[in-house]
Design a protein around this motif. Structure first.
Motif, PDB file in Angstrom:
ATOM      1  N   ASN A 115       0.817  -1.214   0.000  1.00 58.72           N
ATOM      2  CA  ASN A 115       0.000   0.000   0.000  1.00 58.72           C
ATOM      3  C   ASN A 115       0.850   1.264   0.000  1.00 58.72           C
ATOM      4  N   THR A 116       2.057   1.191   0.535  1.00 58.75           N
ATOM      5  CA  THR A 116       2.967   2.337   0.505  1.00 58.75           C
ATOM      6  C   THR A 116       3.502   2.540  -0.907  1.00 58.75           C
ATOM      7  N   THR A 119       0.105   3.251  -4.203  1.00 60.42           N
ATOM      8  CA  THR A 119      -1.001   4.084  -3.724  1.00 60.42           C
ATOM      9  C   THR A 119      -2.173   3.949  -4.691  1.00 60.42           C
ATOM     10  N   TYR A 120      -3.329   4.467  -4.306  1.00 58.73           N
ATOM     11  CA  TYR A 120      -4.483   4.415  -5.210  1.00 58.73           C
ATOM     12  C   TYR A 120      -4.164   5.119  -6.529  1.00 58.73           C
ATOM     13  N   TYR A 121      -3.554   6.280  -6.428  1.00 55.92           N
ATOM     14  CA  TYR A 121      -3.147   7.013  -7.625  1.00 55.92           C
ATOM     15  C   TYR A 121      -2.124   6.189  -8.425  1.00 55.92           C
ATOM     16  N   GLY A 122      -1.164   5.633  -7.730  1.00 57.20           N
ATOM     17  CA  GLY A 122      -0.135   4.828  -8.384  1.00 57.20           C
ATOM     18  C   GLY A 122      -0.718   3.625  -9.111  1.00 57.20           C
ATOM     19  N   TYR A 153       8.078   1.173  -9.213  1.00 61.30           N
ATOM     20  CA  TYR A 153       7.280   1.680  -8.103  1.00 61.30           C
ATOM     21  C   TYR A 153       7.917   1.312  -6.760  1.00 61.30           C
ATOM     22  N   ASP A 164       2.811   8.875  -6.507  1.00 61.66           N
ATOM     23  CA  ASP A 164       1.560   9.344  -5.917  1.00 61.66           C
ATOM     24  C   ASP A 164       1.237  10.707  -6.504  1.00 61.66           C
ATOM     25  N   GLN A 167       2.379  16.348  -4.365  1.00 62.87           N
ATOM     26  CA  GLN A 167       2.146  16.963  -3.059  1.00 62.87           C
ATOM     27  C   GLN A 167       2.494  18.445  -3.098  1.00 62.87           C
ATOM     28  N   SER A 172       6.352  14.285  -5.042  1.00 58.80           N
ATOM     29  CA  SER A 172       5.303  13.348  -5.436  1.00 58.80           C
ATOM     30  C   SER A 172       5.490  12.045  -4.699  1.00 58.80           C
TER      31      SER A 172
END
Length: 172
Positions: A115-116, A119-122, A153, A164, A167, A172
């Motif tokens: 999950n690290t 990410t959802y975006y990834g 990734y 991600d 930011q 990012s």
């Protein structure tokens, strides 16, 4: 109480129904229930996935099915994770790409450290890299792209900059 018990039993039946055939076809990091890959292709994908998984301590899996038999791709993926006890360590760190050829559906599931790194975006970006190959029925090529991207990734996450959304401040 009866609803919870029924739901629990239904979930158990679902997992057993989905996973029993998979256990027979499970070979390391590649689950090929569609018999889509030649022996050489399966070995190549498995070796690549194993190398990446060991390097980063996050298992990278490929799963290709003929059909989901009416289930959702994420349900099948969840059953694989739980019933086959996939992943590294107590947090089962992993990423699993599951594809159904008949329904042309896919799911990317990440767990633990996965999950690290994913990410959802990834995961959306990751899908954009292999979906063009899948749309042309180039399953092996698509999974090769997936594995190459997983390595990238995981490398980015290890360096403290997972893929991600951008930011504030430009990181990012």
């Amino acid at each position: 109480m009866k609803k919870k018990l029924f739901a629990g039993i239904l979930a158990l039946v679902l997992m057993v129904t989905l996973v029993c055939p998979v256990q027979a076809a499970f070979e390391g990091y590649v689950i090929d229930l569609a018999n889509e890959f030649s022996d050489d292709e399966r070995v190549s994908l498995t070796e690549k996935a194993e190398t990446i998984s060991e390097q980063y301590g996050c298992a990278v899996y490929c799963a290709v099915l003929d059909t989901l038999d009416g289930y959702e791709a994420w349900e099948y993926n969840q059953a694989l994770l739980e019933q086959l006890e996939l992943g590294y360590g107590s947090d089962q760190s992993c990423v699993i790409l599951l594809v159904s050829i008949e329904e042309r559906q896919y799911d990317i599931m990440a767990h633990g450290y996965g999950n690290t790194a994913f990410t959802y975006y990834g995961r959306e970006e990751l899908a954009d890299s292999f979906l063009p190959a899948f749309s042309e029925d180039q399953w092996y090529e698509g999974f090769e792209i997936y594995l190459d991207q997983c390595e990238y990734y995981l490398q980015q996450a290890a360096e403290g900059t997972p893929v991600d959304v951008e930011q504030e401040g430009g990181k990012s």
